[in-house]
Design a protein around this motif. Structure first.
Motif, PDB file in Angstrom:
ATOM      1  N   LEU A 121     -39.497  19.438  15.610  1.00  0.00           N
ATOM      2  CA  LEU A 121     -39.380  20.446  14.557  1.00  0.00           C
ATOM      3  C   LEU A 121     -37.919  20.828  14.355  1.00  0.00           C
ATOM      4  CD1 LEU A 121     -42.371  22.835  15.342  1.00  0.00           C
ATOM      5  CD2 LEU A 121     -42.206  21.098  13.565  1.00  0.00           C
ATOM      6  N   ALA A 122     -37.238  21.111  15.468  1.00  0.00           N
ATOM      7  CA  ALA A 122     -35.843  21.524  15.372  1.00  0.00           C
ATOM      8  C   ALA A 122     -34.978  20.393  14.828  1.00  0.00           C
ATOM      9  CB  ALA A 122     -35.337  21.973  16.740  1.00  0.00           C
ATOM     10  N   ALA A 123     -35.234  19.171  15.305  1.00  0.00           N
ATOM     11  CA  ALA A 123     -34.431  18.031  14.859  1.00  0.00           C
ATOM     12  C   ALA A 123     -34.596  17.825  13.362  1.00  0.00           C
ATOM     13  CB  ALA A 123     -34.846  16.775  15.615  1.00  0.00           C
ATOM     14  N   TYR A 124     -35.829  17.968  12.877  1.00  0.00           N
ATOM     15  CA  TYR A 124     -36.088  17.807  11.449  1.00  0.00           C
ATOM     16  C   TYR A 124     -35.313  18.850  10.661  1.00  0.00           C
ATOM     17  CZ  TYR A 124     -38.749  17.250   7.128  1.00  0.00           C
ATOM     18  OH  TYR A 124     -39.106  17.013   5.834  1.00  0.00           O
ATOM     19  N   ALA A 125     -35.339  20.095  11.150  1.00  0.00           N
ATOM     20  CA  ALA A 125     -34.612  21.157  10.471  1.00  0.00           C
ATOM     21  C   ALA A 125     -33.111  20.878  10.472  1.00  0.00           C
ATOM     22  CB  ALA A 125     -34.900  22.497  11.139  1.00  0.00           C
ATOM     23  N   ARG A 128     -32.508  17.976   7.994  1.00  0.00           N
ATOM     24  CA  ARG A 128     -32.815  18.102   6.574  1.00  0.00           C
ATOM     25  C   ARG A 128     -32.430  19.428   5.939  1.00  0.00           C
ATOM     26  NH1 ARG A 128     -33.130  13.570   7.359  1.00  0.00           N
ATOM     27  NH2 ARG A 128     -34.675  12.069   6.629  1.00  0.00           N
ATOM     28  N   PHE A 129     -32.534  20.513   6.682  1.00  0.00           N
ATOM     29  CA  PHE A 129     -32.142  21.814   6.130  1.00  0.00           C
ATOM     30  C   PHE A 129     -31.044  22.417   6.978  1.00  0.00           C
ATOM     31  CE2 PHE A 129     -36.835  21.433   6.255  1.00  0.00           C
ATOM     32  CZ  PHE A 129     -37.054  21.102   4.935  1.00  0.00           C
ATOM     33  N   PRO A 130     -29.862  21.815   6.965  1.00  0.00           N
ATOM     34  CA  PRO A 130     -28.815  22.292   7.879  1.00  0.00           C
ATOM     35  C   PRO A 130     -28.556  23.788   7.714  1.00  0.00           C
ATOM     36  CG  PRO A 130     -28.125  20.317   6.737  1.00  0.00           C
ATOM     37  CD  PRO A 130     -29.384  20.763   6.084  1.00  0.00           C
ATOM     38  N   LEU A 131     -28.538  24.468   8.835  1.00  0.00           N
ATOM     39  CA  LEU A 131     -28.227  25.896   8.829  1.00  0.00           C
ATOM     40  C   LEU A 131     -26.718  26.055   8.799  1.00  0.00           C
ATOM     41  CD1 LEU A 131     -30.371  26.690  11.918  1.00  0.00           C
ATOM     42  CD2 LEU A 131     -30.935  27.486   9.636  1.00  0.00           C
ATOM     43  N   LYS A 132     -26.297  27.295   8.638  1.00  0.00           N
ATOM     44  CA  LYS A 132     -24.881  27.574   8.829  1.00  0.00           C
ATOM     45  C   LYS A 132     -24.587  27.318  10.304  1.00  0.00           C
ATOM     46  CE  LYS A 132     -23.582  31.115   5.824  1.00  0.00           C
ATOM     47  NZ  LYS A 132     -23.542  32.569   5.680  1.00  0.00           N
ATOM     48  N   THR A 134     -24.679  24.404  11.994  1.00  0.00           N
ATOM     49  CA  THR A 134     -25.522  23.414  12.660  1.00  0.00           C
ATOM     50  C   THR A 134     -24.749  22.694  13.767  1.00  0.00           C
ATOM     51  OG1 THR A 134     -27.027  23.021  10.840  1.00  0.00           O
ATOM     52  CG2 THR A 134     -26.683  21.204  12.329  1.00  0.00           C
ATOM     53  N   ASP A 135     -23.501  22.360  13.468  1.00  0.00           N
ATOM     54  CA  ASP A 135     -22.691  21.653  14.465  1.00  0.00           C
ATOM     55  C   ASP A 135     -22.548  22.462  15.742  1.00  0.00           C
ATOM     56  OD1 ASP A 135     -22.422  19.508  12.907  1.00  0.00           O
ATOM     57  OD2 ASP A 135     -20.351  19.890  12.284  1.00  0.00           O
ATOM     58  N   THR A 136     -22.337  23.776  15.581  1.00  0.00           N
ATOM     59  CA  THR A 136     -22.196  24.627  16.751  1.00  0.00           C
ATOM     60  C   THR A 136     -23.488  24.652  17.555  1.00  0.00           C
ATOM     61  OG1 THR A 136     -20.860  25.986  15.309  1.00  0.00           O
ATOM     62  CG2 THR A 136     -21.352  26.874  17.489  1.00  0.00           C
TER      63      THR A 136
ATOM     64  N   GLY B  32     -35.417  26.149   7.605  1.00  0.00           N
ATOM     65  CA  GLY B  32     -34.639  25.545   8.676  1.00  0.00           C
ATOM     66  C   GLY B  32     -34.634  26.417   9.917  1.00  0.00           C
ATOM     67  N   ALA B  33     -34.314  27.670   9.717  1.00  0.00           N
ATOM     68  CA  ALA B  33     -34.239  28.609  10.838  1.00  0.00           C
ATOM     69  C   ALA B  33     -35.574  28.709  11.557  1.00  0.00           C
ATOM     70  CB  ALA B  33     -33.808  29.981  10.323  1.00  0.00           C
TER      71      ALA B  33
END
Lengths: 307, 315
Positions: A121-125, A128-132, A134-136, B32-33
């Motif tokens: 679930l987290a990997a998909y998010a 596909r829907f990168p949060l602010k 995401t890299d961090t 996403g969150a």
């Protein structure tokens, strides 16, 4: 060309996939002579494992013979004594090893399963829907995995003692779930990243809901990757020692801890018995190494190196 | 065409929007969150929170085997750990083991990769034999080598006894014990380096070698101008990854030598373990663990930097 109007995809997973068959041809070829040479070197490299397997089939005198015996009459005594030991009254009594094997399988299986579900679930998010940031997040997640277990174990040990979780299945499974999540997120994300997002957009245009896009389009495409992730997680957890050493009790002890305890009694260590345990412990690993040969690199680097 | 896609997305969000709070909760911008939260929650409970706790502990004088309220000591443990000769000695031991093991892994891994960088009969099966050590548990590997180093009936001692009359006890001298651990670790992880190098070797276009052959370039020139550029980024990844992993080395040392003879093979991980769970100097161990964590964070960011650079190179 007609492709002028189509927007260029941000990622180019198809390009990487198309390059593979061409690359296969570029590997040089060699004949049976090379096989003989590589076979010899491989056998030398494999020898430590082979010798343990041989030792497992030796009788006590053969195992400790000097010079070491390469040819001997094989016996299954060691394997029997993993499961049964002679009791004082003359009968045979079950050892605790069946329990330890069960614990290893049960704890690893359940924790990896939960970790994969949450991790996917987290990997998909993340894919596909990168949060602010995401890299961090991904960096923090990876750090928790790269971090030496010894750093985390001190507070976790205290926490388990306070909450009464130490020695319980629930505690160790929860801990191993956390242990496997970073690995699942990174690895599964690397599989999602390879998919062509245009396929998903096409499905959306056809009126598929987001749920259908995930379960009907994306998930089936990464199924092989999920299987690989699952098996890798199993092996990593199956092999884990330090957490198990400090956080499992008599009832929940896993095989590596039991092995270390068998070894602990410095004098008169029964290496035949240990060899038999190691050999039993090896069987699943052989299968995995053979089946996942092409995914090994990716699995062990958490998906950061694909090929 | 381009307009349909956002419309449908809005639909997906709009349908639950009638459901009040649930609709707000499931809105597309929060998707996403929402998906990330369960995984991060578990990580927070089992990893981040404990780490913050032990960070707090490192400023107090706390021993896990004593009752009573711990008193605040500020940075005293950090000061003590950083000025302690014992700690530096453990760091040195770790550096020696990490350094020699990683170098050995690079050499063996590279040679193994050269062997397997061709297509030949039974390659897959032979590759499996070489890859197996990497998949073993540290405890199993520890058991193997402890058995082989055993002074009376171990294989290594038996071989050495052909050359000397003296009884050979591999693990009795500091140098021997360190060598024993390095060999076990390098044996286990050379296949990993092999896999990385192999990935680089098969990516070298064949025509470059053919051109070099026409130019009659020497073996060394072919290696340094063609092969090496293709594998160098992977080699860097291998070095960093193995350094991070070997830095954590605990299980093999614990099984084979338990840090002995004396403290000559006590790696930093074993030292922290002893400090925390044998001497119960919980706070001091936490402080040291934090310094170790800092080193690993630095190494991990270097590693990710190398990964990104390679990704740019490949694409």
């Amino acid at each position: 060309m007609a492709t002028v109007t189509t927007p260029t995809p941000v990622r180019s997973p198809t390009k990487a996939k198309m390059r593979l068959p061409r690359r296969r041809q570029e590997i040089g070829k060699a004949g049976w002579g090379w096989t003989a040479f590589v076979g010899l070197v491989s056998m030398v490299y494999f020898f430590p494992v082979l010798w343990i397997i041989l030792t497992a089939f030796k009788s006590r005198t053969d195992a400790f013979a000097i010079p070491p015996k390469l040819f001997f009459t094989p016996t299954l005594d060691n394997f029997v004594s993993v499961f049964y030991r002679a009791s004082i009254s003359g009968g045979s009594q079950q050892t605790d090893f069946p329990l330890y094997f069960f614990n290893s399988i049960f704890i690893a299986g359940l924790s990896v399963l939960i970790a994969i579900v949450l991790g996917t679930l987290a990997a998909y998010a993340f894919s596909r829907f990168p949060l602010k940031g995401t890299d961090t997040y991904m960096f923090i997640i990876l750090t928790t995995r790269m971090m030496p277990p010894i750093v985390a174990i001190i507070p976790i040990f205290l926490m388990f003692r306070l909450t009464g979780l130490s020695g319980t299945y629930f505690g160790i499974i929860l801990l191993y779930t956390a242990f496997n999540i970073p690995f699942s997120v990174w690895l599964v994300k690397s599989f999602f990243d390879e998919l062509n997002p245009e396929v998903e957009d096409a499905a959306r245009m056809d009126g598929a809901t987001e749920g259908r896009v995930f379960f009907g389009v994306c998930l089936p495409q990464v199924l092989a990757g999920l299987a690989a992730t699952f098996v890798f997680g199993l092996i990593l957890t199956w092999n884990e020692f330090l957490f198990a050493l400090l956080l499992t009790g008599v009832e929940t002890r896993t095989v590596p801890v039991a092995m270390a305890r068998t070894l602990g009694g410095e004098v008169g260590v029964d290496y035949g018995l240990l060899a038999a345990i190691v050999t039993l412990f090896l069987i699943p690993i052989f299968f995995v190494t053979f089946l996942l040969q092409n995914q090994l690199l990716r699995g062990i680097t958490f998906g950061t190196v694909k090929r | 065409m381009a307009a349909t896609s956002p419309d449908l997305r809005a639909d997906a969000g709009a349908a639950p929007a009638n459901g009040g709070f649930l609709g707000w909760f499931l809105a597309p911008e929060r998707r996403g969150a929402l998906l990330v939260t369960p995984a991060l929650a578990v990580l927070f409970i089992m990893n981040i929170f404990p780490l913050l706790w032990s960070f707090g502990l490192s400023f107090f004088n706390f021993r896990a085997n004593r009752q009573g309220v711990p008193d605040f000591v500020g940075l005293r443990f950090y000061e003590r750990v950083l000025t302690d000769d014992d700690v530096w000695q453990r760091f040195q031991t770790t550096a020696v083991i990490v350094g020699s093991s990683v170098v050995l892994q690079l050499i063996i891994g590279f040679l193994l990769a050269l062997m397997f960088a061709k297509e030949f009969p039974l390659r897959r099966i032979l590759l499996m034999l070489v890859l197996t050590p990497m998949m073993l548990s540290f405890v199993s590997v520890g058991v193997f080598f402890k058995f082989y180093y055993e002074p009376t009936f171990g294989l290594v001692s038996w071989v050495v006894n052909h050359f000397t009359d003296e009884r050979f006890v591999m693990l009795a001298t500091p140098a021997g014990a360190i060598a024993g651990i390095v060999v076990a670790d390098a044996w286990m992880w050379s296949p990993f380096v092999m896999l990385l190098v192999l990935a680089g070797l098969v990516s070298v276009p064949r025509y470059l070698y053919e051109a070099a052959e026409i130019d009659r370039a020497s073996w060394w020139r072919r290696f340094s101008t063609i092969t090496f550029p293709y594998i160098k980024s992977l080699l860097l990844l291998a070095v960093l990854f193995r350094t991070i992993e070997t830095f954590k080395l605990f299980d093999v040392v614990y099984i084979i030598t338990s840090g002995g003879p004396g403290t000559s093979t006590e790696t930093i991980a074993v030292y922290v373990y002893r400090m925390a769970f044998q001497f119960f100097r919980t706070s001091q161990a936490s402080a040291l663990a934090y310094i170790v964590l800092f080193v690993v964070i630095v190494l991990t960011s270097l590693y990710l930097y190398a990964v990104r650079r390679r990704a740019e190179e490949v694409s």
